[in-house]
Design a protein around this motif. Structure first.
Motif, PDB file in Angstrom:
ATOM      1  N   ASN A 409     -98.561  33.676 -37.337  1.00  0.00           N
ATOM      2  CA  ASN A 409     -97.662  34.744 -37.737  1.00  0.00           C
ATOM      3  C   ASN A 409     -98.096  35.478 -39.009  1.00  0.00           C
ATOM      4  O   ASN A 409     -97.436  36.421 -39.428  1.00  0.00           O
ATOM      5  N   MET A 410     -99.166  35.016 -39.636  1.00  0.00           N
ATOM      6  CA  MET A 410     -99.722  35.695 -40.808  1.00  0.00           C
ATOM      7  C   MET A 410     -98.699  35.875 -41.939  1.00  0.00           C
ATOM      8  O   MET A 410     -98.765  36.817 -42.704  1.00  0.00           O
ATOM      9  N   MET A 411     -97.723  34.972 -42.007  1.00  0.00           N
ATOM     10  CA  MET A 411     -96.709  35.087 -43.055  1.00  0.00           C
ATOM     11  C   MET A 411     -97.139  34.406 -44.338  1.00  0.00           C
ATOM     12  O   MET A 411     -96.414  34.405 -45.315  1.00  0.00           O
ATOM     13  N   VAL A 412     -98.298  33.768 -44.338  1.00  0.00           N
ATOM     14  CA  VAL A 412     -98.780  33.102 -45.536  1.00  0.00           C
ATOM     15  C   VAL A 412    -100.243  33.484 -45.752  1.00  0.00           C
ATOM     16  O   VAL A 412    -100.994  33.677 -44.801  1.00  0.00           O
ATOM     17  N   ILE A 413    -100.592  33.652 -47.000  1.00  0.00           N
ATOM     18  CA  ILE A 413    -101.994  33.938 -47.332  1.00  0.00           C
ATOM     19  C   ILE A 413    -102.748  32.620 -47.226  1.00  0.00           C
ATOM     20  O   ILE A 413    -102.656  31.765 -48.103  1.00  0.00           O
ATOM     21  N   PHE A 414    -103.458  32.434 -46.138  1.00  0.00           N
ATOM     22  CA  PHE A 414    -104.117  31.155 -45.925  1.00  0.00           C
ATOM     23  C   PHE A 414    -105.614  31.268 -46.195  1.00  0.00           C
ATOM     24  O   PHE A 414    -106.152  32.363 -46.355  1.00  0.00           O
ATOM     25  N   ASN A 415    -106.235  30.103 -46.217  1.00  0.00           N
ATOM     26  CA  ASN A 415    -107.678  30.040 -46.516  1.00  0.00           C
ATOM     27  C   ASN A 415    -108.305  29.091 -45.500  1.00  0.00           C
ATOM     28  O   ASN A 415    -108.784  28.034 -45.856  1.00  0.00           O
ATOM     29  N   LEU A 416    -108.232  29.464 -44.226  1.00  0.00           N
ATOM     30  CA  LEU A 416    -108.639  28.554 -43.149  1.00  0.00           C
ATOM     31  C   LEU A 416    -110.152  28.600 -42.952  1.00  0.00           C
ATOM     32  O   LEU A 416    -110.676  29.135 -41.983  1.00  0.00           O
ATOM     33  N   TYR A 417    -110.867  28.053 -43.902  1.00  0.00           N
ATOM     34  CA  TYR A 417    -112.310  27.940 -43.787  1.00  0.00           C
ATOM     35  C   TYR A 417    -112.658  26.690 -42.976  1.00  0.00           C
ATOM     36  O   TYR A 417    -111.786  25.918 -42.585  1.00  0.00           O
ATOM     37  N   GLU A 418    -113.927  26.479 -42.762  1.00  0.00           N
ATOM     38  CA  GLU A 418    -114.367  25.278 -42.045  1.00  0.00           C
ATOM     39  C   GLU A 418    -113.970  24.032 -42.836  1.00  0.00           C
ATOM     40  O   GLU A 418    -114.038  24.014 -44.053  1.00  0.00           O
ATOM     41  N   GLU A 419    -113.560  22.986 -42.131  1.00  0.00           N
ATOM     42  CA  GLU A 419    -112.987  21.821 -42.801  1.00  0.00           C
ATOM     43  C   GLU A 419    -113.991  21.122 -43.721  1.00  0.00           C
ATOM     44  O   GLU A 419    -115.192  21.186 -43.519  1.00  0.00           O
ATOM     45  N   ASP A 420    -113.424  20.468 -44.705  1.00  0.00           N
ATOM     46  CA  ASP A 420    -114.215  19.716 -45.670  1.00  0.00           C
ATOM     47  C   ASP A 420    -114.730  18.432 -45.015  1.00  0.00           C
ATOM     48  O   ASP A 420    -113.951  17.665 -44.426  1.00  0.00           O
TER      49      ASP A 420
END
Length: 580
Positions: A409-420
């Motif tokens: 829903n794009m309601m949060v500024i996320f940072n979904l990069y490749e997992e650690d």
């Protein structure tokens, strides 16, 4: 930073090595049916001895193995999760102290050494809950430590009652002291201690509040250490309490806790609190099956639950980390497209919690429910068991729906990069254990054949309830509010259940209201009223005026002295003239 990383690696390898040693000893003690009771004389002065007792059997080795495995994985996970933390060294030391306190409690057959580990758990958990040092953390920490303090006081009362027997080694009295009045008092105190530490009703409010701690700590606390201490204590005291009124009371309390937390989790939107309420529900399941006289089943579920619940928390920590510290599940969605490996671990741990066949949770939950179907219990407890199992399925599928099935829903500024990768290694280690620990533990603990005879309908009752819970979970996730009356009803229902039947309000504001109100009235009357005018402030004003006069005299030294001397001479002259 290098020193911080080195302490992480040293702690991880030490705990992992300790886990391997415990596994070897567990196999050896289990195969040979050994129990080792050690007494270490620390000090002897004038025939007064201070002795440390240690009980080593297959149960303590197996539990220590699981605690050290989860703690080593959590410390390795913290290397990345807490990488921006300046005081990582302090954090790791606190976690190691926490694990040491739990080990102390596990191997203690003595009520005093149990108190040392028990109190250590309470104090270190307080330090970890307030770790982020904000108002919410301080409130949660105070609620946690004061709730656990009730259990500490009960253990202290147990120590004073056991002075009548000449020894604090409780294992000597478990079999033949059931009918003694003193032992009944000890049983009651032990039961209250276990209820506080394992957060059963009416002490449930501290467990969701303890989510203010860092997520790696939550993974450790809610899987194998703090909350399971009460269950483990009752497993050790099981022979004393079986077929007594105390276990009947515990059965009712634990079933209600299981039902209440399952309902609350379906109305909660905080990701970590949903998992915490899930822990509370599983603790109720462990306590209730223990109160029916099946300690091995309770211990079996405790260990399998530790694996998938620790994995669930580590996955939640990764998701919160990538979502820029947002924990509301309504602001998430579609994360499976961005972080597939974390979503895989999350789904498997969720399914294990639900009891999907051939995962860790299935072996213990299915066996527990089949034993319940075979037991001679009333329909009320039976229904509570199955309804709570359905509720577990509901909130698990609701969680998966909001996180993965729902659209982003794009309601949060996320940072979904490749997992650690450091976090992923930790999660995959627990994922492997989640897949194999159920069958492994069942072969090891229940090495005798268990014959369960049930009708076809009763045998498939678990499958029916799981299927119904899954359908209901999908339904409540997709439910739309179409009218004002429905919105009002849902608001009151969500308030009632998400606040755990208003238990946090009752346990904090409800208890503090009268004392705080009394203090406020005293402040108005004494600090801001006439009492202050006539006592405190009045005295201050008199002393202040006198001090002004003295200061005036002291600041004008020579002039005042000469003037006083002249006045003195004049007075003497006047008195002299008056005499003539």
């Amino acid at each position: 930073m290098k020193n911080n990383y080195s302490i992480c690696f040293i702690s991880f390898f030490f705990l992992f090595f300790f886990m391997m040693m415990n596994f070897i000893f567990f196999i050896y003690f289990m195969y040979n049916n050994y129990i080792l009771f050690l007494e270490w004389e620390i000090m002897c002065i004038n025939s007064s001895m201070i002795v440390m007792s240690i009980l080593l059997d297959w149960m303590s080795f197996l539990f220590m193995m699981f605690v050290s495995l989860i703690s080593s994985v959590v410390i390795y996970y913290s290397k990345s999760y807490m990488s921006s933390e300046k005081n990582l060294f302090r954090f790791i030391i606190l976690v190691i102290l926490f694990v040491f306190s739990m080990m102390m409690m596990i191997i203690s057959p003595n009520i005093i050494s149990i108190l040392l580990g028990w109190d250590g758990l309470g104090l270190v958990s307080y330090c970890l809950v307030i770790y982020y040092q904000n108002i919410k953390s301080y409130n949660a920490g105070m609620l946690t430590v004061l709730s656990n303090r009730i259990g500490d006081v009960c253990l202290l009362i147990c120590i004073s009652w056991m002075m009548n027997y000449g020894s604090w080694n409780y294992i000597f009295y478990l079999d033949y002291m059931k009918n003694d009045f003193y032992m009944n008092m000890i049983m009651l105190m032990i039961l209250i201690s276990a209820l506080t530490k394992s957060a059963q009703i009416p002490f449930s409010s501290w467990l969701p509040a303890a989510m203010a701690a860092p997520t790696p700590v939550s993974a450790l606390v809610h899987s194998s250490t703090l909350v399971t201490a009460g269950v483990y204590l009752l497993i050790r005291f099981n022979n004393l309490m079986v077929d007594t009124l105390f276990f009947k009371m515990l059965l009712i309390i634990s079933c209600l806790t299981m039902f209440m937390s399952g309902m609350a989790a379906n109305y909660e939107y905080d990701l970590k609190k949903i998992i915490a309420l899930s822990t509370l529900s599983q603790l109720g399941l462990m306590m209730s099956i223990l109160s029916l006289g099946m300690p091995l089943l309770s211990f079996f579920h405790l260990l399998t639950h530790a694996m998938f619940k620790a994995l669930l928390f580590l996955c939640a920590g990764m998701i919160i980390h990538l979502m820029c510290d947002i924990q509301d599940i309504r602001f998430m969605g579609g994360i499976g497209k961005f972080i597939p490996l974390t979503s895989l671990c999350m789904n498997i741990s969720n399914l294990s919690l639900c009891g999907i066949p051939f995962l860790a949770g299935f072996y213990s939950k299915d066996l527990i429910l089949e034993f319940i179907s075979m037991s001679n219990i009333n329909i009320y407890v039976y229904l509570l068991y199955y309804i709570s199992t359905g509720l577990t399925m509901m909130y698990s599928f609701r969680l998966s729906f909001y996180l993965m099935i729902n659209n982003c829903n794009m309601m949060v500024i996320f940072n979904l990069y490749e997992e650690d990768y450091i976090m992923l290694k930790s999660m995959f280690c627990l994922l492997f254990m989640t897949l194999i620990s159920g069958s492994f533990l069942m072969w090891m603990i229940f090495n005798n054949f268990i014959y369960i005879y049930l009708s076809f309908t009763m045998k498939f009752m678990v499958i029916y309830v799981i299927s119904l819970g899954m359908i209901m979970g999908i339904f409540i996730s997709k439910m739309k509010i179409n009218s004002l009356s429905m919105m009002i009803k849902l608001y009151f229902l969500s308030n009632f259940f998400s606040l755990m039947i208003y238990m946090p309000n009752l346990s904090t504001y409800g208890i503090n209201y009268f004392s705080l109100n009394f203090g406020y009235n005293m402040m108005k009357i004494i600090d801001y009223g006439w009492m202050e005018k006539f006592t405190g402030q009045g005295m201050v004003m008199i002393l202040k005026n006198y001090s002004k006069i003295y200061t005036f005299f002291q600041m004008n030294n020579l002039k005042i002295y000469l003037f006083s001397f002249i006045l003195w001479l004049m007075m003497i002259f006047i008195i002299y003239l008056m005499n003539f």
